[in-house]
Design a protein around this motif. Sequence first.
Motif, short mmCIF file in Angstrom:
data_model
loop_
_atom_site.label_atom_id
_atom_site.label_comp_id
_atom_site.label_asym_id
_atom_site.label_seq_id
_atom_site.Cartn_x
_atom_site.Cartn_y
_atom_site.Cartn_z
N TYR A 10 24.56 11.05 41.75
CA TYR A 10 24.93 11.31 43.15
C TYR A 10 26.44 11.55 43.25
O TYR A 10 27.16 10.78 43.89
N PRO A 11 26.93 12.61 42.64
CA PRO A 11 28.37 12.87 42.67
C PRO A 11 28.85 13.10 44.10
O PRO A 11 28.19 13.77 44.90
N GLY A 12 30.00 12.54 44.41
CA GLY A 12 30.60 12.75 45.72
C GLY A 12 30.08 11.84 46.81
O GLY A 12 30.55 11.92 47.95
N PHE A 13 29.15 10.97 46.50
CA PHE A 13 28.64 10.06 47.53
C PHE A 13 29.75 9.11 47.97
O PHE A 13 30.44 8.52 47.15
N ASP A 72 32.51 12.77 56.86
CA ASP A 72 31.87 14.09 56.80
C ASP A 72 30.38 13.98 56.48
O ASP A 72 29.86 14.74 55.68
N TRP A 73 29.72 13.03 57.07
CA TRP A 73 28.26 12.92 56.89
C TRP A 73 27.57 13.96 57.76
O TRP A 73 27.89 14.11 58.94
N LEU A 116 24.14 1.41 42.44
CA LEU A 116 24.54 2.51 41.57
C LEU A 116 25.88 2.15 40.95
O LEU A 116 26.86 1.99 41.67
N PRO A 117 25.95 1.95 39.64
CA PRO A 117 27.21 1.53 39.03
C PRO A 117 28.35 2.47 39.37
O PRO A 117 28.22 3.69 39.33
N GLY A 118 29.46 1.89 39.77
CA GLY A 118 30.63 2.68 40.10
C GLY A 118 30.78 2.96 41.58
O GLY A 118 31.80 3.46 42.03
N LEU A 119 29.74 2.66 42.38
CA LEU A 119 29.80 2.86 43.82
C LEU A 119 29.96 1.51 44.51
O LEU A 119 29.84 0.46 43.88
N PRO A 120 30.21 1.50 45.81
CA PRO A 120 30.35 0.23 46.51
C PRO A 120 29.11 -0.63 46.35
O PRO A 120 28.01 -0.11 46.13
N LYS A 141 24.81 14.45 52.76
CA LYS A 141 25.02 15.86 52.42
C LYS A 141 24.12 16.80 53.22
O LYS A 141 24.48 17.97 53.44
N GLY A 142 22.94 16.31 53.65
CA GLY A 142 22.03 17.15 54.41
C GLY A 142 21.70 18.44 53.70
O GLY A 142 21.71 18.52 52.46
N PRO A 143 21.46 19.52 54.45
CA PRO A 143 21.11 20.81 53.82
C PRO A 143 22.26 21.44 53.06
O PRO A 143 22.06 22.43 52.36
#
Length: 539
Positions: free
Chosen positions: A91-94, A100-101, A129-133, A467-469
Amino acid sequence: MRDSESHSRSGRGVWTAMATVAVSALALTGRVASHRAAGVSDDTSHSHRSLGAGVSHHRGWRDRTWRPSADPLAAAMRADPKYHRYLPKIYPGFDMSSDDWYHRPREDTVPSSLGDDATTTERERDFDLPGLPPRSATHGGERGAKVKNQFKVCLDNGAGSWDKAFARGIDRLFVPGVCFGQVVERSCADADVVIFNEHDFIWGGAHRDAATHAIELPPKAHENQVYMYFAHEAAGGFGSELRDSKFTKQFDYLSYVDRTRSAMWWPFGPTLRTLTDDFEVFGKPRAARVPGIAWLATDCVEPRASMVTAIANEFPVFSMGECLRNSPAPHGLPQRGAVDPSSHGAFQSAMSDYMFYFAVENAGACEGYATEKVWMALSRGSVPLYFGTDDVYDTLPDPHAIVDLRKFTSIAQLAARLRAIATDPVEWRRVHAWRYRDPASWPVGFRELIRATSTDVKYGVCDVLMKGPRGYARSEGRRQARCETRMEVLGKTLGKAGWGAEEYIGRSSKTKVITPPTTHLERRCEETSGKCWSLRSEG
């Protein structure tokens, strides 16, 4: 997916059950690895090093004394317990804090106070997810304060309408965390997101019109409400609603096993936890296993019913389910619905007594569709007999790890290959070598699969909402692909012109039998062990 296998469906349950067991505990036990490279044991002594790819420290992998004892995956986890960088990100960029959701909640939400979230133990944290909050719903905010990007999520018909044995980790969808500020059931009028599940539609009859039998969803309560559908059945089999564009257009996003035709990828597969927990039975020696094919099935659907019947004429098949039974199930084998961790261990231990497993799906070869049958067999070291579409093969740990039925032109040719694996130690090591390699060297598709299945499922939903569409295809009436019927397997095509030419056998065939395994075996004692069974000499 309705895994037609009564006990294998139990397997589904036990995979789900493993969502309550600790991987991180495994990662934290023992000494911190002195070698940071994944796949190297933290014990640097000569005799306990992970040998990787089955290479003996002295005489090469063909040495008959070769027995790797260290789990390179457990070593990699100990070396990198937080980020697991031997697995690629999915999930890059999450970013939970982004402004900007694409989809936004109608109002800032006070996250639910979670009894287990405030006291989340290290035993559960591999679902972050390792590396995310971390999974905390407050994301560092003051408890009771309103925070952004917190959605009110509603489970249509409640968590009880889901098959808890559907897939491992699905229970994490039912509790707040990540962007799930609140999770409610049934009363969805003021929800930001409504999640529907296929099991409720197919087997529970939810939202089905009594006159037309069509599935018609209730209208959205407001224009910004998001509808998401979770499905795990093969579109060419029990999940035929996925082929109906009138049905799929009622949803905004689909979560499904086919990565190319759905928004959120929701695959079956092994997890970090199940792989490490099963490592001991994976290493069960060839001599301790019965040289035969195990099979547990309820629904005698084609093409697999006629296929396994033909195989049983040439090689021992232990059909232990309700379909075509010719052998009793191992004593104490857990039934479907047994979801505690001990049941997973009992199931895998019992089924690891067999060298092979007939892992053909009940719908044949369908794009992106590989259920727990193949993954559980791989994880316990029972070599799967399997065939599927090319995208499924991209997620395998090694092309040699399975017996690919597409590569054989006859049952006799297949039987010769099975006999070689069962009797030749070199061939046995070849099909099991993948598990002793550095996990960082595993194919990227397999590592992405493990990352996806080992991650809290809410991250996938939240990434779609962010990210949506712009990043994910909307459902908008997209139809899932049919299952392959022109593929040639064991000298015949699938479908009505080949293996599917015989009529659907149906549940009435439960009293029928196929060739008993003892036709091809010599038995010296009563145990289910390789020491009691051996293949009869050819001819």
